[in-house]
Design a protein around this motif. Structure first.
Motif, PDB file in Angstrom:
ATOM      1  N   GLY A 532     -49.817  35.314 -15.938  1.00  0.00           N
ATOM      2  CA  GLY A 532     -50.475  36.330 -15.481  1.00  0.00           C
ATOM      3  C   GLY A 532     -52.110  36.160 -16.286  1.00  0.00           C
ATOM      4  O   GLY A 532     -52.376  34.982 -16.955  1.00  0.00           O
ATOM      5  N   PRO A 533     -52.825  36.929 -16.245  1.00  0.00           N
ATOM      6  CA  PRO A 533     -54.208  37.152 -16.940  1.00  0.00           C
ATOM      7  C   PRO A 533     -54.084  37.326 -18.510  1.00  0.00           C
ATOM      8  O   PRO A 533     -52.992  37.520 -18.858  1.00  0.00           O
ATOM      9  CB  PRO A 533     -55.024  38.318 -16.357  1.00  0.00           C
ATOM     10  CG  PRO A 533     -53.761  39.310 -15.880  1.00  0.00           C
ATOM     11  CD  PRO A 533     -52.619  38.272 -15.517  1.00  0.00           C
ATOM     12  N   ILE A 534     -55.161  36.845 -19.148  1.00  0.00           N
ATOM     13  CA  ILE A 534     -55.076  37.015 -20.464  1.00  0.00           C
ATOM     14  C   ILE A 534     -54.406  38.300 -21.155  1.00  0.00           C
ATOM     15  O   ILE A 534     -53.932  38.382 -22.151  1.00  0.00           O
ATOM     16  CB  ILE A 534     -56.537  36.503 -21.090  1.00  0.00           C
ATOM     17  CG1 ILE A 534     -56.690  35.240 -20.885  1.00  0.00           C
ATOM     18  CG2 ILE A 534     -56.551  36.861 -22.715  1.00  0.00           C
ATOM     19  CD1 ILE A 534     -57.934  34.523 -21.341  1.00  0.00           C
ATOM     20  N   ALA A 539     -50.531  39.610 -26.326  1.00  0.00           N
ATOM     21  CA  ALA A 539     -49.839  40.247 -27.479  1.00  0.00           C
ATOM     22  C   ALA A 539     -48.539  39.446 -27.553  1.00  0.00           C
ATOM     23  O   ALA A 539     -48.175  39.090 -28.819  1.00  0.00           O
ATOM     24  CB  ALA A 539     -49.448  41.731 -27.100  1.00  0.00           C
ATOM     25  N   ARG A 540     -47.796  39.377 -26.652  1.00  0.00           N
ATOM     26  CA  ARG A 540     -46.472  38.670 -26.746  1.00  0.00           C
ATOM     27  C   ARG A 540     -46.771  37.032 -27.029  1.00  0.00           C
ATOM     28  O   ARG A 540     -45.801  36.459 -27.849  1.00  0.00           O
ATOM     29  CB  ARG A 540     -45.467  38.746 -25.533  1.00  0.00           C
ATOM     30  CG  ARG A 540     -44.992  40.070 -25.358  1.00  0.00           C
ATOM     31  CD  ARG A 540     -44.084  40.425 -24.244  1.00  0.00           C
ATOM     32  NE  ARG A 540     -43.423  41.521 -24.603  1.00  0.00           N
ATOM     33  CZ  ARG A 540     -42.567  42.422 -23.456  1.00  0.00           C
ATOM     34  NH1 ARG A 540     -42.706  41.944 -22.319  1.00  0.00           N
ATOM     35  NH2 ARG A 540     -42.180  43.274 -23.721  1.00  0.00           N
ATOM     36  N   SER A 541     -47.849  36.648 -26.408  1.00  0.00           N
ATOM     37  CA  SER A 541     -48.031  35.060 -26.703  1.00  0.00           C
ATOM     38  C   SER A 541     -48.362  34.864 -28.204  1.00  0.00           C
ATOM     39  O   SER A 541     -47.871  34.098 -28.787  1.00  0.00           O
ATOM     40  CB  SER A 541     -49.326  34.462 -26.092  1.00  0.00           C
ATOM     41  OG  SER A 541     -49.678  33.179 -26.265  1.00  0.00           O
ATOM     42  N   THR A 542     -49.152  35.582 -28.925  1.00  0.00           N
ATOM     43  CA  THR A 542     -49.447  35.759 -30.372  1.00  0.00           C
ATOM     44  C   THR A 542     -48.270  36.137 -31.265  1.00  0.00           C
ATOM     45  O   THR A 542     -48.037  35.435 -32.149  1.00  0.00           O
ATOM     46  CB  THR A 542     -50.410  36.909 -30.705  1.00  0.00           C
ATOM     47  OG1 THR A 542     -51.681  36.484 -29.904  1.00  0.00           O
ATOM     48  CG2 THR A 542     -50.794  36.886 -31.993  1.00  0.00           C
ATOM     49  N   ILE A 581     -41.442  31.954 -22.390  1.00  0.00           N
ATOM     50  CA  ILE A 581     -42.345  32.542 -21.434  1.00  0.00           C
ATOM     51  C   ILE A 581     -42.748  34.019 -22.117  1.00  0.00           C
ATOM     52  O   ILE A 581     -42.101  34.875 -23.155  1.00  0.00           O
ATOM     53  CB  ILE A 581     -41.213  33.295 -20.345  1.00  0.00           C
ATOM     54  CG1 ILE A 581     -40.606  31.696 -19.724  1.00  0.00           C
ATOM     55  CG2 ILE A 581     -42.058  33.964 -19.194  1.00  0.00           C
ATOM     56  CD1 ILE A 581     -39.587  32.204 -18.716  1.00  0.00           C
ATOM     57  N   CYS A 582     -43.998  34.151 -21.926  1.00  0.00           N
ATOM     58  CA  CYS A 582     -44.832  35.414 -22.613  1.00  0.00           C
ATOM     59  C   CYS A 582     -45.556  35.970 -21.460  1.00  0.00           C
ATOM     60  O   CYS A 582     -46.498  35.318 -20.907  1.00  0.00           O
ATOM     61  CB  CYS A 582     -45.681  34.836 -23.493  1.00  0.00           C
ATOM     62  SG  CYS A 582     -45.172  33.921 -24.952  1.00  0.00           S
ATOM     63  N   SER A 583     -45.494  37.349 -21.351  1.00  0.00           N
ATOM     64  CA  SER A 583     -45.852  38.131 -20.409  1.00  0.00           C
ATOM     65  C   SER A 583     -45.532  39.575 -20.472  1.00  0.00           C
ATOM     66  O   SER A 583     -45.029  39.819 -21.465  1.00  0.00           O
ATOM     67  CB  SER A 583     -46.036  37.582 -18.924  1.00  0.00           C
ATOM     68  OG  SER A 583     -47.228  38.123 -18.276  1.00  0.00           O
ATOM     69  N   THR A 584     -45.912  40.599 -19.506  1.00  0.00           N
ATOM     70  CA  THR A 584     -45.576  41.979 -19.738  1.00  0.00           C
ATOM     71  C   THR A 584     -44.483  41.869 -18.897  1.00  0.00           C
ATOM     72  O   THR A 584     -43.704  41.191 -18.238  1.00  0.00           O
ATOM     73  CB  THR A 584     -46.640  42.622 -18.818  1.00  0.00           C
ATOM     74  OG1 THR A 584     -46.573  42.199 -17.520  1.00  0.00           O
ATOM     75  CG2 THR A 584     -48.104  42.537 -19.687  1.00  0.00           C
ATOM     76  N   PHE A 630     -37.778  39.059 -30.116  1.00  0.00           N
ATOM     77  CA  PHE A 630     -38.462  40.317 -30.270  1.00  0.00           C
ATOM     78  C   PHE A 630     -38.515  40.884 -31.636  1.00  0.00           C
ATOM     79  O   PHE A 630     -37.674  40.515 -32.567  1.00  0.00           O
ATOM     80  CB  PHE A 630     -37.819  41.363 -29.481  1.00  0.00           C
ATOM     81  CG  PHE A 630     -36.485  41.407 -29.412  1.00  0.00           C
ATOM     82  CD1 PHE A 630     -35.446  42.352 -30.547  1.00  0.00           C
ATOM     83  CD2 PHE A 630     -35.503  40.622 -28.718  1.00  0.00           C
ATOM     84  CE1 PHE A 630     -34.376  42.246 -30.757  1.00  0.00           C
ATOM     85  CE2 PHE A 630     -34.128  40.579 -28.904  1.00  0.00           C
ATOM     86  CZ  PHE A 630     -33.561  41.334 -29.919  1.00  0.00           C
ATOM     87  N   ALA A 631     -39.273  41.763 -31.945  1.00  0.00           N
ATOM     88  CA  ALA A 631     -39.291  42.371 -33.283  1.00  0.00           C
ATOM     89  C   ALA A 631     -37.864  42.858 -33.869  1.00  0.00           C
ATOM     90  O   ALA A 631     -37.595  43.939 -33.031  1.00  0.00           O
ATOM     91  CB  ALA A 631     -40.320  43.498 -33.426  1.00  0.00           C
ATOM     92  N   GLY A 632     -37.330  42.481 -35.076  1.00  0.00           N
ATOM     93  CA  GLY A 632     -36.305  42.877 -35.461  1.00  0.00           C
ATOM     94  C   GLY A 632     -35.024  41.838 -34.944  1.00  0.00           C
ATOM     95  O   GLY A 632     -33.917  42.273 -35.651  1.00  0.00           O
TER      96      GLY A 632
END
Length: 648
Positions: A532-534, A539-542, A581-584, A630-632
């Motif tokens: 998708g778009p930037i 957030a998840r890519s970072t 894979i990184c997105s919403t 994911f966090a945790g």
């Protein structure tokens, strides 16, 4: 112009009003779960404290500046002397003489075989104008004390005028090494005899040091560290009293060494609590409390090899906390200490960290800056209560030695250490520059000699030419720990307390990745399949980039894809075995399955997804997603498995 007094123009806010506002923000969430933290000892840390009423400041032996202490640990006496004189000229007024074999030497330490070596090490050092703290190999304190005494006599100095801390700590030696070289009755007799001999020669002490570093480095909580220090101190009082010293004189022969780390509030409270707790011990002994000699050292446990520049920030906070907490002297570990023997620059930074706090920030101008502050006072009280209960538990077990012999204290510390390890592994307690915001392209950092356990590292090295043994002709850094005298065949062994840095598990992962780079010329890689778009994937890519690079796995990123064909080609061009894979969540619902199938069919052996699986776990795993990050989550476990595949 009249002074403005704006505070009087506003009504005093109440805790009830504050709680009402907080509840509005929490929207029904549990206040205690969201805003109340807990230490590893189980002490609650509230988000807000009222002003402490009626609190009394803690007292130091001498108010004002604390002593700026510098480590002298170069294996060669002549070079150690050169560095010591630079430190004294640069503003230090205390030297920590770290001898070969001392646990704190970390494989280095000054090689002092005789009085002449000691004289060379301290040449030009005016012992009557500075403080000297001595750290020896385990069970070698008596032999070193004899050399120090001989040097003082050779120089014609008055022992009573010198501030020498001999640092005898047989119980600390036992805890660290796991060796009980003699029955305690015999060992304590030797210690008492050494103390009496030094006193007869005119030395005032302190002679015995209650050194809490062994417990801190093993992972102990703040209350555990305090309890162990109390138990060791009481054991030394009993030993001295049993061998003819009054309690009044015995307490004056003791010094204390606590650890300060980057946890500001707990470090301040811990040092303040130590003074209060020992005053309670003195009262229980029928003595009028006197201020203890309390030294602080920044934590070895918090130092890192990766992005070591961050250690400057950690030690600054720790030194600040120790100063605020009332330390009489502070030692700052150089920021490259975990990498090897620090050079003059790292030593200067360690020294100047304190000088800036003293001379520019003026921290020593207030006797007890934390007095009356609600947070500090509450934590100090809580630590006192918890530590006293733990101390009583040790006493019920028969004292510190019996607790160690029964592996009881070690087991309690191990339980807290496990909590710390889990918090680090899941990044609940992140390590900046190591588990968070790593830099896999960081440059080498200069040290005089690489740490013995890092000599084969492909990245970290010293600038001293040949190895340590070549440069030092086999002395000092590679010299085995001296054999304790009178070991005998009847010695007992117990579980020794380990010395652990929190960052070590992540550093081992980075070492594996570096070894792969040294062997193949390329780093382990992971392709970030940004969808998708930037704005959708940033957030998840970072997050994923930081996550994988904490294990030394280079993240290959991009501007995102909406076309599966272009995604396939970009992945093939990256030459990565792994992908994430990184997105919403919304894009995942529509495209996670087809993206996974594209990547799998293109040769990806492991496919990760940045985010929680929610209700899609079966479908997404069925499509070929291996792991969700994911966090945790258990970062160490995920990264270890990723390296297994990437380096295969």
């Amino acid at each position: 112009m009249d002074d403005l007094n704006l505070a009087s123009d506003f009504p005093q806010a109440t805790r009830e009003q504050w709680l009402e506002r907080v509840e509005g923000v929490l929207k029904g969430a549990d206040f205690r779960k969201k805003l109340v933290a807990r230490t590893h000892d189980g002490i609650e840390i509230q988000p807000l404290y009222p002003k402490a009423e009626g609190s009394a400041p803690v007292a130091r032996e001498q108010a004002g500046r604390w002593r700026v202490s510098q480590r002298i640990d170069h294996p060669e006496p002549a070079k150690a002397n050169e560095l010591a004189l630079l430190d004294l000229e640069g503003g230090a007024d205390c030297l920590n003489l770290i001898l070969a074999g001392a646990p704190s030497a970390r494989g280095f330490g000054v090689g002092v075989d005789n009085v002449e070596d000691l004289d060379r090490t301290l040449s030009g050092v005016m012992l009557d104008l500075i403080a000297l703290k001595i750290e020896t190999a385990p069970f070698m304190g008596r032999l070193v004390a004899e050399k120090v005494s001989a040097l003082v006599k050779r120089r014609g100095l008055d022992p009573a005028s010198l501030a020498i801390d001999f640092g005898l700590d047989p119980l600390g030696d036992i805890a660290r090494t796991g060796q009980i070289v003699l029955p305690w009755t015999e060992l304590s007799q030797r210690v008492a005899n050494t103390v009496s001999t030094l006193q007869d020669q005119g030395f005032k002490g302190p002679m015995l040091r209650i050194d809490a570093r062994a417990f801190h480095e093993a992972g102990a909580g703040e209350a555990q560290e305090l309890a162990a220090a109390l138990a060791v101190g009481v054991a030394y009082l009993r030993t001295l009293e049993a061998h003819g010293h009054s309690l009044e004189s015995a307490r004056d022969l003791l010094s204390f060494l606590l650890v300060a780390d980057a946890g500001e509030f707990l470090s301040v409270a811990k040092l303040r609590a130590m003074r209060r707790l020992w005053a309670r011990i003195e009262q229980a002994c029928g003595l009028e409390p006197k201020p203890i000699r309390l030294h602080a050292e920044t934590a070895w446990r918090m130092t890192t090899r990766r992005d070591p520049w961050v250690n400057m920030l950690r030690t600054t906070v720790a030194a600040f906390s120790a100063g605020i907490g009332g330390a009489d002297g502070i030692t700052v570990l150089p920021f490259t200490a975990a990498l090897g023997l620090p050079d003059a620059f790292a030593r200067r930074i360690a020294r100047n960290t304190q000088l800036i706090l003293l001379d520019e920030s003026n921290l020593a101008r207030v006797a007890d800056p934390a007095a009356g502050a609600g947070g500090f006072e509450a934590l100090t009280d809580a630590l006192c209560e918890k530590a006293w209960a733990l101390f009583q538990e040790i006493e019920r077990e028969g004292g510190i030695l019996e607790s160690l012999k029964g592996d009881k204290l070690q087991a309690r510390i191990a339980a807290v250490r496990a909590q710390r390890e889990k918090a680090a592994a899941t990044r609940k307690e992140p390590i900046t520059g190591t588990s968070e915001f790593p830099n896999i392209g960081e440059a080498e950092v200069s040290v005089l000699f690489a740490a013995p356990n890092e000599l084969s590292s492909p990245l970290w090295g010293g600038d001293g030419g040949g190895g340590v043994s070549d440069s030092l002709s086999g002395s000092g850094a590679n010299t085995p720990t001296p054999t304790p005298p009178h070991k005998g065949e009847g010695k007992l062994t117990i579980a020794p307390l380990p010395s652990i840095r929190t960052a070590e598990p992540f550093e081992r992962l980075r070492d594996r990745a570096d070894a792969h780079f040294a062997k193949t010329g390329t780093r382990p890689r992971i392709f970030l399949a940004n969808l998708g778009p930037i704005a959708a994937f940033t957030a998840r890519s970072t997050f994923a980039k930081n996550f994988f690079e904490a294990g030394g796995i280079e993240a290959i990123t991009n501007d995102g894809f909406s076309d599966q064909g272009k995604l396939r080609q970009a992945y093939l061009d990256s030459k990565a075995k792994l992908c994430c894979i990184c997105s919403t969540d919304e894009i995942y619902e529509n495209h996670a399955v087809e993206t996974t199938e594209t990547l799998r069919s293109s040769g990806s052996t492991l496919v990760y997804l940045a985010g929680r699986q929610g209700n899609h776990e079966d479908a997404w795993k069925g499509a070929g997603i291996t792991t969700f990050i994911f966090a945790g989550c258990d970062t160490l476990k995920v990264l270890s498995q990723a390296l297994d595949e990437a380096c295969a």
